[in-house]
Enzyme design. Structure first.
Site, mmCIF file in Angstrom:
data_model
loop_
_atom_site.group_PDB
_atom_site.id
_atom_site.type_symbol
_atom_site.label_atom_id
_atom_site.label_comp_id
_atom_site.label_asym_id
_atom_site.label_seq_id
_atom_site.Cartn_x
_atom_site.Cartn_y
_atom_site.Cartn_z
ATOM 1 N N HIS A 151 -4.827 -3.322 6.316
ATOM 2 C CA HIS A 151 -4.630 -3.559 4.875
ATOM 3 C C HIS A 151 -6.002 -3.915 4.296
ATOM 4 O O HIS A 151 -6.337 -5.090 4.112
ATOM 5 C CB HIS A 151 -3.623 -4.690 4.657
ATOM 6 C CG HIS A 151 -3.488 -5.088 3.208
ATOM 7 N ND1 HIS A 151 -3.064 -4.230 2.235
ATOM 8 C CD2 HIS A 151 -3.749 -6.267 2.580
ATOM 9 C CE1 HIS A 151 -3.064 -4.854 1.070
ATOM 10 N NE2 HIS A 151 -3.483 -6.089 1.259
ATOM 11 N N ASP B 21 0.841 -1.205 0.000
ATOM 12 C CA ASP B 21 0.000 0.000 0.000
ATOM 13 C C ASP B 21 0.878 1.257 0.000
ATOM 14 O O ASP B 21 0.591 2.229 -0.697
ATOM 15 C CB ASP B 21 -0.920 -0.008 1.220
ATOM 16 C CG ASP B 21 -1.704 -1.298 1.335
ATOM 17 O OD1 ASP B 21 -2.509 -1.570 0.442
ATOM 18 O OD2 ASP B 21 -1.492 -2.053 2.306
HETATM 19 P P1 NAD Z 1 -2.140 -18.461 -4.521
HETATM 20 O O1 NAD Z 1 -3.476 -19.114 -4.415
HETATM 21 O O2 NAD Z 1 -1.511 -18.306 -5.852
HETATM 22 O O3 NAD Z 1 -1.092 -19.232 -3.611
HETATM 23 C C1 NAD Z 1 -1.372 -19.546 -2.287
HETATM 24 C C2 NAD Z 1 -0.635 -20.820 -1.968
HETATM 25 O O4 NAD Z 1 -0.789 -21.065 -0.585
HETATM 26 C C3 NAD Z 1 -1.152 -22.051 -2.720
HETATM 27 O O5 NAD Z 1 -0.102 -22.678 -3.398
HETATM 28 C C4 NAD Z 1 -1.735 -22.936 -1.611
HETATM 29 O O6 NAD Z 1 -1.550 -24.314 -1.868
HETATM 30 C C5 NAD Z 1 -0.903 -22.462 -0.422
HETATM 31 N N1 NAD Z 1 -1.516 -22.718 0.887
HETATM 32 C C6 NAD Z 1 -2.823 -22.664 1.208
HETATM 33 N N2 NAD Z 1 -2.970 -22.989 2.502
HETATM 34 C C7 NAD Z 1 -1.745 -23.251 2.991
HETATM 35 C C8 NAD Z 1 -1.248 -23.655 4.251
HETATM 36 N N3 NAD Z 1 -2.079 -23.885 5.281
HETATM 37 N N4 NAD Z 1 0.077 -23.835 4.400
HETATM 38 C C9 NAD Z 1 0.915 -23.641 3.375
HETATM 39 N N5 NAD Z 1 0.515 -23.261 2.134
HETATM 40 C C10 NAD Z 1 -0.808 -23.073 1.966
HETATM 41 O O7 NAD Z 1 -2.268 -17.053 -3.760
HETATM 42 P P2 NAD Z 1 -1.280 -15.794 -3.843
HETATM 43 O O8 NAD Z 1 -1.707 -14.936 -4.972
HETATM 44 O O9 NAD Z 1 0.124 -16.255 -3.741
HETATM 45 O O10 NAD Z 1 -1.722 -15.010 -2.515
HETATM 46 C C11 NAD Z 1 -1.471 -15.555 -1.244
HETATM 47 C C12 NAD Z 1 -2.119 -14.669 -0.168
HETATM 48 O O11 NAD Z 1 -1.497 -13.381 -0.141
HETATM 49 C C13 NAD Z 1 -3.619 -14.395 -0.396
HETATM 50 O O12 NAD Z 1 -4.295 -14.481 0.845
HETATM 51 C C14 NAD Z 1 -3.628 -12.967 -0.908
HETATM 52 O O13 NAD Z 1 -4.853 -12.326 -0.668
HETATM 53 C C15 NAD Z 1 -2.517 -12.374 -0.078
HETATM 54 N N6 NAD Z 1 -1.943 -11.104 -0.550
HETATM 55 C C16 NAD Z 1 -1.643 -10.166 0.381
HETATM 56 C C17 NAD Z 1 -1.098 -8.958 -0.005
HETATM 57 C C18 NAD Z 1 -0.771 -7.884 0.992
HETATM 58 O O14 NAD Z 1 -0.441 -6.760 0.582
HETATM 59 N N7 NAD Z 1 -0.803 -8.127 2.286
HETATM 60 C C19 NAD Z 1 -0.845 -8.716 -1.364
HETATM 61 C C20 NAD Z 1 -1.160 -9.705 -2.294
HETATM 62 C C21 NAD Z 1 -1.721 -10.907 -1.872
HETATM 63 C C1 LMR Z 2 -3.538 -6.564 -2.659
HETATM 64 O O1 LMR Z 2 -3.628 -5.540 -1.999
HETATM 65 O O2 LMR Z 2 -3.198 -6.567 -3.863
HETATM 66 C C2 LMR Z 2 -3.778 -7.884 -1.980
HETATM 67 O O3 LMR Z 2 -4.190 -7.702 -0.661
HETATM 68 C C3 LMR Z 2 -4.694 -8.762 -2.746
HETATM 69 C C4 LMR Z 2 -6.138 -8.284 -2.658
HETATM 70 O O4 LMR Z 2 -6.996 -9.094 -2.331
HETATM 71 O O5 LMR Z 2 -6.387 -7.105 -2.934
#
Ligand code: NAD
Ligand code: LMR
Length: 330
Positions: free
Chosen positions: A189, A161
């Site tokens: 967030h 962010d």
């Molecule tokens: P994705 O679905 O591509 O990958 C997630 C992975 O986590 C998968 O491979 C899945 O098998 C694995 N997983 C699920 N449960 C698990 C567990 N208990 N232990 C270990 N691995 C596990 O998702 P992504 O795009 O990589 O996003 C992951 C997370 O990050 C999501 O919750 C997304 O919303 C979050 N995210 C947060 C931010 C932020 O700014 N804070 C930014 C982007 C994404």
């Molecule tokens: C983001 O900010 O890109 C992540 O938290 C993914 C989402 O769900 O927006």
């Protein structure tokens, strides 16, 4: 090969979208530097172990000089063993039309078991960054489950962010994003986060003075940053990944590197009640570190009535999320 002892980094969700960018950049030295070896504990759920084996093949095929060991596993006791840093990415991402807190019912419980396994297995100096959404409240759950691990070791990611906000201000001012400093994200967030333009600087001058358009800052800049994650999901059909991995890299690097005098960065930490915010919740503030080991919430940042209302609204949402997961806290 460096003679330094490796830093052990555990990454959950290692076969996911974010993992595919994050792991390779850590392996390349983007977080801990070009002479710091890293051992990588890559954690996945059992059904994704096949995909993870492909990631490991690719990691091997990079022949990274800094990678001392790769441990792919679906066993959290193995995965968090001796970890100095735990990057908790693994969890389900939201789809279009959802808010991040809609994921709490699916993702919240993951962080109970992970917190317990971290407390049992990780290194004494462990630090934990939660990326998986809703990251503030997942980190709050993890912190409570990780009995015996000090609360100041837990972080939730709002750096993406901050970076988004810096990019928006830089574009509006017609300068490079590196000229934007002192950009604090306050709160959650989520769509209630407060990107604080009143205290941000552009080339050392107040952003408000440089941009000269308070209405744009309030009515366009803030919603653009708050809704950027949703805009990416709409455009890509998938949530942000490379920029999220970059945000995680920036967060850890900022926590292990002394902050430039006068500046700060954004990350959610366990509230001590600073700025009249509720204690114990994981709230994003302006943060700095002088030694790359301990950190502090920057005190004395001016909070006017407008900022106060925005910070309070985001903290209220965090309190509601905490109430919703009360049964997960033992
Ligand atoms: P994705 O679905 O591509 O990958 C997630 C992975 O986590 C998968 O491979 C899945 O098998 C694995 N997983 C699920 N449960 C698990 C567990 N208990 N232990 C270990 N691995 C596990 O998702 P992504 O795009 O990589 O996003 C992951 C997370 O990050 C999501 O919750 C997304 O919303 C979050 N995210 C947060 C931010 C932020 O700014 N804070 C930014 C982007 C994404
Ligand atoms: C983001 O900010 O890109 C992540 O938290 C993914 C989402 O769900 O927006």
């Amino acid at each position: 090969m460096s003679t330094k002892a490796p830093i052990r980094v555990a990454i959950t969700g290692a076969a996911g979208q974010i993992g595919y960018s994050l792991i390779f950049r850590i392996a390349a030295g983007d977080v801990f530097g070009p002479d710091q070896p890293v051992a990588l504990n890559l954690i996945e759920i059992e059904p994704a172990m096949g995909a993870l084996s492909g990631v490991v093949m690719e990691l091997n095929d990079c022949a990274f000089p800094l990678v001392s060991e790769i441990v792919p596993t679906s066993d959290m006791n193995v995965g968090f063993k001796d970890a100095n840093w735990c990057l908790l990415v693994g969890s389900v991402p939201r789809k279009a039309g959802m808010e991040r807190k809609d994921l709490l019912g699916i993702n919240g419980k993951i962080f109970v078991g992970q917190g317990e396994a971290i407390a049992k297995n990780a290194a004494k100096d462990v630090r934990v960054l939660v990326v998986g959404n809703p990251c503030n409240t997942n980190a709050y759950i993890c912190k409570h489950a990780a009995k015996g691990v000090p609360a100041d070791r837990f972080f939730a990611m709002t750096r993406l962010d901050e970076n988004r906000a810096k990019a928006q201000l830089a574009e509006k001012a017609g300068v490079h994003s590196s000229k934007v400093t002192n950009l604090a994200i306050w709160g959650n967030h989520s769509a209630t986060q407060y990107p604080d333009f009143y205290n941000a600087k552009i080339d050392g001058k107040p952003a408000l003075e440089v941009i000269g358009d308070e209405a744009w800052l309030k009515d366009t800049f803030i919603p653009t940053v708050q809704q950027r994650g949703a805009a990416i999901i709409k455009a890509r059909g998938l949530s942000s990944a490379a920029s999220a991995a970059n945000g995680a890299i920036d967060t850890v690097r900022s926590l292990v590197t002394p902050t430039k005098p006068g500046d700060w960065f954004s990350v959610a930490v366990c509230s001590d009640g600073s700025y009249n915010t509720p204690k114990d919740l994981m709230i994003s503030y302006p943060i700095r570190t002088n030694d790359g080991k301990t950190w502090e919430i920057v005190q004395g940042v001016p909070v006017n009535d407008y900022s106060r209302a925005k910070i309070d609204a985001s903290c209220k949402e965090l309190q509601e999320e905490a109430n919703d997961v009360a049964e997960l806290l033992k």
